[in-house]
Design an enzyme around this catalytic site. Structure first.
Site, PDB file in Angstrom:
ATOM      1  CE  LYS A 252     -53.830  25.371   3.104  1.00  0.00           C
ATOM      2  NZ  LYS A 252     -54.838  25.625   4.152  1.00  0.00           N
ATOM      3  CB  VAL A 258     -43.771  25.417   2.224  1.00  0.00           C
ATOM      4  CG1 VAL A 258     -42.260  25.519   2.451  1.00  0.00           C
ATOM      5  CG2 VAL A 258     -44.059  24.708   0.907  1.00  0.00           C
ATOM      6  CE  LYS A 277     -44.662  21.243  -2.227  1.00  0.00           C
ATOM      7  NZ  LYS A 277     -44.229  21.382  -3.639  1.00  0.00           N
ATOM      8  CG  ASP A 379     -47.677  24.494 -11.901  1.00  0.00           C
ATOM      9  OD1 ASP A 379     -48.259  25.356 -12.596  1.00  0.00           O
ATOM     10  OD2 ASP A 379     -47.931  24.318 -10.696  1.00  0.00           O
TER      11      ASP A 379
END
Length: 567
Positions: A252, A258, A277, A379
């Site tokens: 999560k 997911v 997802k 990210d």
């Protein structure tokens, strides 16, 4: 019966094609005629285009009337939406002609393909400094073989159209009948073979093609990935959704959950494990960003998560957006490092595969040389990297990623915002001082984050001696979920980086890894290595006998990864 039909039609073919040959004007190329013979195919499945594909070659073609490309390579475009493109350039030194396939949704050499629906390649001049620059695009077979600079040369004989309409029906009957027969035979064979398969047979053979519904076919490969797809990098536009049954929640994040899920077959109880997802309705933009990234067929790489399809679903909870991908049972890298101590060989494989995945993401071309849009992840962290069965990494979670489209303005890039996870943010991101004039600076923020992940791997490697419990970068120096201001104090004010104990450097391979990650988290973005350079360094680690020149130590790394002190 089929042979009799062919014998009966053959004389008519000869007569009609002879008429066509006699009515084709000398200036009309083969590609234009092929398009006319295709007739109106509206409603049919759109097939990939056939184009001349010679990249950049020297040319004697002037820009007065028309000419042939003289390209000897004909290529089937990778995507159905791609069209044929030709680019003519003249500078002080030479004249060059470039012929390629390209998706008109994206610019080419910074220009929009405004004539992508044209049946012929009519050159239009574009403004470029230092050279004369013409470009055209078209959507018929090999249409970029015949280059037109004057539109009066695009006309064709009216009689030709009439003759071709007459011959089309007769010409298509035999191959159409043969194709239907072959498809019917193949379908019967597949159904018969599928019914005879047993679980014991499946477990003892390499996994093959498995059909389900009308949505797509899945090719199950080796243990490196649980699933891959012939329709990968596509969104599922069919009204019938894939037969998927959600199993357990495995992750999560900020934008989505997911699930481990079962992808079922139509005619049996067999299934394959996939990951789903699920984005809620309000996170549509994150789903769209990730879906658009995955939909680039040039993104496919062994170290990037295998994408199957994307779907929009209506549930009792409201509309949801799904991404369906391969499932990797070992979970993400952070979880794996928390549970396992790794060997030198594990570290080398994990680090090398991570660098290769990021290098492919950043690259402007595929390994085979095709143009590709560079992408930055923005990210990168150990929880956004999955561990495959063969202990290599694959990148995932592209919800904050950015395509480095050269048509983006500085304002567009500035509006992309300060994104990522604070713990892994590069100094220039924390300080909001990105060099927006240079797109390479975006890639170097990923390199900084990669260095922190490499440090995490190294901290759990038993080749360095004592191995402590897993800690994220900066460990207890910051709280569990530090904010941007907290990381500014540590990274900008104090110039802090994760600690590298001196005993790590006793191992020659670890020493090189530490030198590499130190160069990757340099405060100056321009001083950092590129991801490709890091991948090359890890490649050298596969050959310990070549490492002596990179270290003060003359000792070599044996196959077991330990330091060899034998003289």
């Amino acid at each position: 019966m089929g042979r009799g039909l062919l014998r009966g039609l053959w004389p008519l073919h000869i007569v009609l094609w002879t008429r066509i040959a006699s009515t084709i004007p000398p200036h009309v190329p083969k590609s234009v005629n092929s398009d006319l013979m295709a007739g109106d195919n509206s409603g049919a499945v759109k097939l990939p285009q056939l184009c001349k594909f010679c990249d950049v070659t020297l040319s004697t073609c002037d820009n007065q009337k028309s000419c042939m490309s003289n390209c000897s390579v004909t290529s089937i475009c990778e995507k159905p939406q791609e069209v044929c493109v030709a680019v003519w350039r003249k500078n002080d030194k030479n004249i060059t002609l470039e012929t390629v396939c390209h998706d008109p949704k994206f610019t080419y050499h910074g220009f929009t393909l405004e004539d992508a629906t044209s049946p012929t390649c009519v050159m239009k001049e574009k403004k470029r400094a230092g050279e004369t620059f013409f470009m055209c695009s078209c959507n018929t077979e090999e249409c970029n073989d015949y280059i037109i600079f004057n539109e009066e040369y695009t006309t064709s004989s009216p009689d030709l159209l009439l003759v071709i309409i007459q011959v089309t029906g007769v010409s298509l009957l035999p191959p159409l009948g043969i194709a239907i027969a072959v498809i019917a035979i193949f379908y019967c064979y597949r159904v018969h073979r599928q019914q005879k398969l047993s679980p014991s047979w499946e477990s003892s053979k390499p996994r093959k093609l498995m059909d389900f519904s009308d949505n797509c076919a899945i090719i199950l490969e080796d243990d490196r990935s649980d699933i891959s797809s012939t329709c990968a990098n596509n969104i599922n536009h069919n009204t019938e959704l894939l037969p998927i049954e959600l199993d357990t929640l495995v992750g999560k994040g900020r934008f989505a959950e997911v699930y481990k899920a079962k992808l079922k077959q139509n005619t049996s109880e067999q299934f394959e494990t996939v990951a789903v997802k699920i984005f809620p309705y309000e996170e549509y933009s994150s789903w769209k960003t990730e879906k658009d990234i995955f939909s680039d067929i040039n993104l496919k790489h062994e170290n990037i998560l295998q994408f199957l399809t994307a779907e929009e679903r209506k549930t009792e909870m409201g509309k949801q957006y799904w991404l369906i991908t391969a499932f990797h049972a070992k979970g993400n890298l952070q979880e794996y490092l928390t549970r396992h101590v790794i060997s030198w060989e594990d570290l080398r494989k994990l680090g090398s595969s991570l660098a290769r995945g990021i290098a492919h993401l950043h690259s402007d071309h595929t390994p085979c040389g095709r143009p590709k849009m560079p992408i930055v992840h923005r990210d990168l962290k150990s929880s956004n990297i999955l561990v495959k069965n063969d202990l290599t990494c694959c990148l995932c979670d592209f919800g904050l990623s950015l395509r480095l489209d050269p048509t983006l303005s500085v304002d567009d890039l500035a509006n992309s915002g300060q994104v990522g996870t604070a713990r892994y943010m590069a100094p220039e991101v924390l300080e909001s001082r990105m060099n927006l004039e240079n797109m390479e600076s975006f890639k170097q923020t990923d390199v900084y984050s990669m260095a922190l992940v490499l440090w995490e791997m190294t901290s759990r490697c038993n080749a360095v001696g004592e191995v402590k419990d897993y800690e994220p970068p900066f460990g207890s120096k910051v709280r569990e979920h530090p904010c941007v201001e907290s990381m500014k104090d540590n990274v900008l004010r104090d110039r802090g980086r994760p600690e590298i104990p001196s005993f790590w450097l006793n191992h020659q391979g670890i020493q090189i890894v530490c030198e590499t990650l130190t160069e990757c988290w340099d405060h100056d973005p321009e001083a950092r290595l590129t991801a490709q350079c890091v991948a090359e360094r890890f490649s050298e680690l596969e050959h310990p006998d070549r490492l002596s020149g990179r270290s003060c130590s003359q000792e070599k790394i044996p196959e077991d990864g330990s330091l060899n002190t034998t003289k």
